[in-house]
Design an enzyme around this catalytic site. Structure first.
Site: not given
Length: 88
Positions: A12, A14-16
């Site tokens: 994903v 560098l998200h959440a």
């Protein structure tokens, strides 16, 4: 100046959660680590909002930069983190 250019390993990007794990690790080094994306935008690696603003995806190349003493070991550790799957 120490620097490492690496490829993001998390599916994903560098998200959440991956960004949170990374920024906490960057902050824990106690060093002024910067993260630069492929377009050249540089942010404080310990700031989750700044890191999220880069919109970094899986497979993107980023560069970690630090001028502080002890930077080599810190960047090695952070590089390994970014190259791994952090979203599990």
């Amino acid at each position: 100046m120490s620097r490492r250019t690496i490829t993001i390993g998390s599916k994903v990007g560098l998200h959440a959660r991956p960004a949170s794990i990374f920024t906490h690790a960057a902050k824990a080094t106690g060093l002024a680590v910067r993260l630069t994306d492929s377009s050249g935008k540089t942010v404080n690696a310990a700031s989750i909002l700044s890191v999220l603003s880069l919109g970094i995806n899986c497979g993107d190349s980023v560069t970690l930069i630090c001028d502080d003493e002890g930077a080599e070991a810190a960047l090695d550790s952070l590089s390994q983190l970014l190259e791994s799957e952090l979203d599990h």
